[in-house]
Design a protein around this motif. Structure first.
Motif, mmCIF file in Angstrom:
data_model
loop_
_atom_site.group_PDB
_atom_site.id
_atom_site.type_symbol
_atom_site.label_atom_id
_atom_site.label_comp_id
_atom_site.label_asym_id
_atom_site.label_seq_id
_atom_site.Cartn_x
_atom_site.Cartn_y
_atom_site.Cartn_z
ATOM 1 N N PRO A 211 0.592 16.642 1.959
ATOM 2 C CA PRO A 211 1.686 15.695 1.690
ATOM 3 C C PRO A 211 1.750 14.585 2.738
ATOM 4 O O PRO A 211 1.551 14.821 3.934
ATOM 5 N N VAL A 212 1.997 13.364 2.289
ATOM 6 C CA VAL A 212 2.161 12.213 3.176
ATOM 7 C C VAL A 212 3.531 11.602 2.938
ATOM 8 O O VAL A 212 4.129 11.787 1.872
ATOM 9 N N PHE A 213 4.036 10.869 3.927
ATOM 10 C CA PHE A 213 5.386 10.323 3.831
ATOM 11 C C PHE A 213 5.358 8.834 4.179
ATOM 12 O O PHE A 213 4.790 8.435 5.209
ATOM 13 N N PHE A 214 5.969 8.045 3.337
ATOM 14 C CA PHE A 214 6.036 6.603 3.537
ATOM 15 C C PHE A 214 6.756 6.327 4.861
ATOM 16 O O PHE A 214 7.900 6.759 5.054
ATOM 17 N N PRO A 215 6.097 5.612 5.786
ATOM 18 C CA PRO A 215 6.653 5.486 7.138
ATOM 19 C C PRO A 215 7.748 4.441 7.321
ATOM 20 O O PRO A 215 8.258 4.266 8.434
ATOM 21 N N LEU A 216 8.132 3.739 6.260
ATOM 22 C CA LEU A 216 9.126 2.674 6.389
ATOM 23 C C LEU A 216 10.389 3.046 5.629
ATOM 24 O O LEU A 216 10.323 3.542 4.501
ATOM 25 N N GLN A 217 11.540 2.774 6.238
ATOM 26 C CA GLN A 217 12.818 3.047 5.585
ATOM 27 C C GLN A 217 13.706 1.813 5.630
ATOM 28 O O GLN A 217 13.444 0.850 6.373
ATOM 29 N N GLY A 218 14.788 1.855 4.850
ATOM 30 C CA GLY A 218 15.689 0.714 4.770
ATOM 31 C C GLY A 218 16.251 0.312 6.112
ATOM 32 O O GLY A 218 16.384 -0.886 6.420
ATOM 33 N N ARG A 219 16.569 1.290 6.957
ATOM 34 C CA ARG A 219 17.168 0.961 8.251
ATOM 35 C C ARG A 219 16.201 0.191 9.152
ATOM 36 O O ARG A 219 16.624 -0.592 10.017
ATOM 37 N N ALA B 28 15.282 -5.214 11.492
ATOM 38 C CA ALA B 28 14.414 -6.394 11.600
ATOM 39 C C ALA B 28 15.085 -7.649 11.053
ATOM 40 O O ALA B 28 14.469 -8.713 11.011
ATOM 41 N N GLY B 29 16.353 -7.519 10.604
ATOM 42 C CA GLY B 29 17.100 -8.690 10.161
ATOM 43 C C GLY B 29 17.193 -8.882 8.664
ATOM 44 O O GLY B 29 17.730 -9.894 8.190
ATOM 45 N N VAL B 30 16.695 -7.954 7.876
ATOM 46 C CA VAL B 30 16.773 -8.066 6.410
ATOM 47 C C VAL B 30 18.140 -7.588 5.948
ATOM 48 O O VAL B 30 18.601 -6.501 6.339
ATOM 49 N N GLU B 31 18.800 -8.395 5.123
ATOM 50 C CA GLU B 31 20.116 -8.024 4.608
ATOM 51 C C GLU B 31 19.979 -6.905 3.568
ATOM 52 O O GLU B 31 19.084 -6.960 2.714
ATOM 53 N N PRO B 32 20.867 -5.898 3.620
ATOM 54 C CA PRO B 32 20.849 -4.859 2.572
ATOM 55 C C PRO B 32 21.104 -5.477 1.201
ATOM 56 O O PRO B 32 21.866 -6.437 1.086
ATOM 57 N N GLY B 33 20.472 -4.944 0.180
ATOM 58 C CA GLY B 33 20.673 -5.446 -1.167
ATOM 59 C C GLY B 33 19.398 -5.356 -1.986
ATOM 60 O O GLY B 33 18.402 -4.740 -1.565
ATOM 61 N N PRO B 34 19.392 -5.983 -3.164
ATOM 62 C CA PRO B 34 18.236 -5.911 -4.068
ATOM 63 C C PRO B 34 16.937 -6.387 -3.428
ATOM 64 O O PRO B 34 15.872 -5.824 -3.672
ATOM 65 N N LYS B 35 17.026 -7.444 -2.569
ATOM 66 C CA LYS B 35 15.809 -7.958 -1.953
ATOM 67 C C LYS B 35 15.154 -6.894 -1.078
ATOM 68 O O LYS B 35 13.937 -6.705 -1.095
ATOM 69 N N MET B 36 15.967 -6.189 -0.311
ATOM 70 C CA MET B 36 15.428 -5.149 0.554
ATOM 71 C C MET B 36 14.764 -4.050 -0.278
ATOM 72 O O MET B 36 13.706 -3.532 0.094
ATOM 73 N N GLY B 37 15.389 -3.690 -1.397
ATOM 74 C CA GLY B 37 14.795 -2.687 -2.280
ATOM 75 C C GLY B 37 13.442 -3.118 -2.799
ATOM 76 O O GLY B 37 12.496 -2.330 -2.859
ATOM 77 N N ARG B 38 13.355 -4.416 -3.177
ATOM 78 C CA ARG B 38 12.077 -4.938 -3.679
ATOM 79 C C ARG B 38 11.011 -4.934 -2.588
ATOM 80 O O ARG B 38 9.839 -4.637 -2.843
ATOM 81 N N LEU C 169 10.825 -2.897 0.017
ATOM 82 C CA LEU C 169 10.400 -1.517 0.244
ATOM 83 C C LEU C 169 9.426 -1.046 -0.826
ATOM 84 O O LEU C 169 8.406 -0.420 -0.528
ATOM 85 N N LYS C 170 9.755 -1.359 -2.085
ATOM 86 C CA LYS C 170 8.890 -0.920 -3.183
ATOM 87 C C LYS C 170 7.530 -1.593 -3.107
ATOM 88 O O LYS C 170 6.483 -0.939 -3.288
ATOM 89 N N ALA C 171 7.521 -2.896 -2.840
ATOM 90 C CA ALA C 171 6.250 -3.621 -2.741
ATOM 91 C C ALA C 171 5.411 -3.097 -1.581
ATOM 92 O O ALA C 171 4.182 -2.943 -1.698
ATOM 93 N N THR C 172 6.068 -2.804 -0.477
ATOM 94 C CA THR C 172 5.345 -2.290 0.696
ATOM 95 C C THR C 172 4.800 -0.894 0.431
ATOM 96 O O THR C 172 3.667 -0.568 0.826
ATOM 97 N N GLU C 173 5.585 -0.079 -0.240
ATOM 98 C CA GLU C 173 5.110 1.274 -0.559
ATOM 99 C C GLU C 173 3.900 1.217 -1.479
ATOM 100 O O GLU C 173 2.919 1.958 -1.285
ATOM 101 N N ALA D 132 5.319 -4.946 9.327
ATOM 102 C CA ALA D 132 4.743 -6.316 9.373
ATOM 103 C C ALA D 132 4.449 -6.808 7.956
ATOM 104 O O ALA D 132 4.706 -7.980 7.627
ATOM 105 N N TYR D 133 3.916 -5.948 7.124
ATOM 106 C CA TYR D 133 3.610 -6.340 5.739
ATOM 107 C C TYR D 133 4.890 -6.707 5.000
ATOM 108 O O TYR D 133 4.963 -7.725 4.295
ATOM 109 N N ALA D 134 5.933 -5.878 5.163
ATOM 110 C CA ALA D 134 7.195 -6.105 4.436
ATOM 111 C C ALA D 134 7.817 -7.436 4.837
ATOM 112 O O ALA D 134 8.373 -8.148 3.985
ATOM 113 N N LEU D 135 7.705 -7.789 6.106
ATOM 114 C CA LEU D 135 8.367 -9.003 6.577
ATOM 115 C C LEU D 135 7.634 -10.283 6.161
ATOM 116 O O LEU D 135 8.206 -11.379 6.239
#
Length: 406
Positions: free
Chosen positions: A355-363, A368-378, A380-384, A401-404
């Motif tokens: 089993p592997v675990f995605f190393p990035l979370q919303g917090r 890193a300065g990203v506002e919570p909301g739909p954009k952050m969800g997108r 995270l999904k794109a990065t995953e 780095a990729y997410a930002l």
């Protein structure tokens, strides 16, 4: 006429807890015996599961005798003459000898007796009508020992009468055939089962579910399933069963003996929507229902030719157990074996998967300065998705780095 045999002392018979319970129950000279599965399996040299005891004493007396011996007595089935004894955490079911007064195919009205043969006569199969004293004397009123030796599953007395008393015995006949029998069936039992199969509609879903799962858990239930299909037994409680070809192929491929997955294989053919009601109809547990639905309507279409990256994505998202089940089910449908290179390759991937675990979370994004909301969800999904495409290798910093920069 009852025939007697000798059973060598078993560890569970010599155990302190057993000795104490039997000693308490027989303190006034009563003939107290082991009955049911523990006797049957001991005669076969199999490991026993439960210790059931019968006595001519009424439940109230049983409770007094146990309490006098400082053994906990629980009136779990007082209406049916059953008391549960607990001694040093070992559980014993103790039942007063009984005779059926009236039956309706689901429930029986019983009366107490002190006659061992009368009690044995109300049991379903000859191998379950054996009783045994603590000294190893086995009492066999209906030829159960010989049936055990010859792997013959036979009703006590007239087969139709036994089923009419309790329709569940019909399914028990097939379950015991799968676990203790051979490819040769007692034809009286088979014909009685076919004739009385409509009675299955009167049974509770819970009882049917329990027997079906026990049957499917047998090492090789295929000969029994074929006879049940041929004699139209399934049509009265699981009409979705149309063939045993897939489950037969699946059992040859399976990595673990799981009756629920075998059931899915048994139900092969037809639309998934026809099967969605089965978990509720048969009172599956929540976990069973979830697994069943994930197998009949899988999130991923898995077979031996599935792209390796997609295969690993499925392992990550739904787990190795489910992927393994889906792979083998589809291989059974396709007639593929592990002699096929692709099948071997996919099996090796499952075997080596950790089993592997995605190393990035919303917090992490919030910090890193990203506002919570739909954009952050997108993000995270794109990065995953990118992390999966990179074979799960990027670490936390690389994923951030990729997410930002997305």
């Amino acid at each position: 006429m009852t025939t007697t045999y000798r059973l060598e002392s078993q560890p569970w018979m010599l155990a302190e807890e057993t000795q104490r319970v039997i000693g308490a129950l027989s303190k006034q000279g009563q003939d107290v015996r082991f009955v049911g599965g523990c006797v049957r399996d001991a005669m076969l040299g199999r490991e026993i599961k439960d210790i059931d005891i019968a006595t001519p004493d009424h439940p109230e007396t049983v409770i007094k005798l146990l309490e006098a011996g400082k053994i906990k007595a629980i009136p779990t089935g007082l209406d049916h003459g059953t008391i549960t004894a607990v001694c040093n955490h070992q559980v014993f079911e103790i039942t007063t000898l009984r005779v059926d007064v009236e039956t309706d195919g689901r429930h029986a009205t019983v009366a107490y007796t002190d006659n061992w043969e009368e009690d044995a006569a109300r049991r379903d199969l000859t191998m379950n009508a054996l009783s045994c004293r603590l000294d190893g004397t086995v009492f066999d009123p209906f030829g159960g020992v010989q049936d055990l030796k010859e792997n013959r599953i036979r009703f006590v007395g007239k087969a139709e009468t036994r089923i009419e008393e309790d329709a569940l015995r019909l399914l028990r006949f097939f379950r015991f055939q799968a676990w203790y029998g051979t490819d040769a069936f007692d034809q009286e039992g088979v014909m009685a089962a076919k004739t009385k199969a409509p009675m299955l509609k009167g049974l509770s879903a819970e009882r049917i579910h329990s027997e079906l799962m026990k049957l499917l858990a047998a090492p090789n239930p295929i000969p029994v399933l074929k006879v049940m299909l041929e004699k139209q037994i399934f049509s009265h409680f699981l009409p979705e069963v149309r063939t045993v070809d897939c489950v037969e192929a699946f059992i040859a491929l399976e990595g673990r003996r799981d009756p629920l997955v075998r059931l899915v294989a048994l139900l092969d053919g037809g639309e998934a929507k026809e099967k969605r009601s089965i978990p509720d109809r048969l009172r599956f547990s929540t976990a069973e229902k979830q697994h069943f639905l994930s197998l009949i309507e899988p999130e991923y279409g898995i077979d031996a030719s599935t792209d390796e990256m997609l295969f690993k994505e499925a392992l990550y998202r739904i787990g190795a157990g489910l992927v393994s089940d889906l792979l083998r089910l589809q291989m059974a449908r396709d007639g593929t074996s592990f002699g096929h290179e692709n099948a071997r390759s996919r099996a090796k991937i499952i075997e080596n998967w950790r089993p592997v675990f995605f190393p990035l979370q919303g917090r992490d994004l919030i910090q890193a300065g990203v506002e919570p909301g739909p954009k952050m969800g997108r993000l995270l999904k794109a990065t995953e998705n990118w992390w999966i495409e990179q074979s799960f290798k990027p670490d936390h910093e690389e994923c951030l780095a990729y997410a930002l920069k997305v």
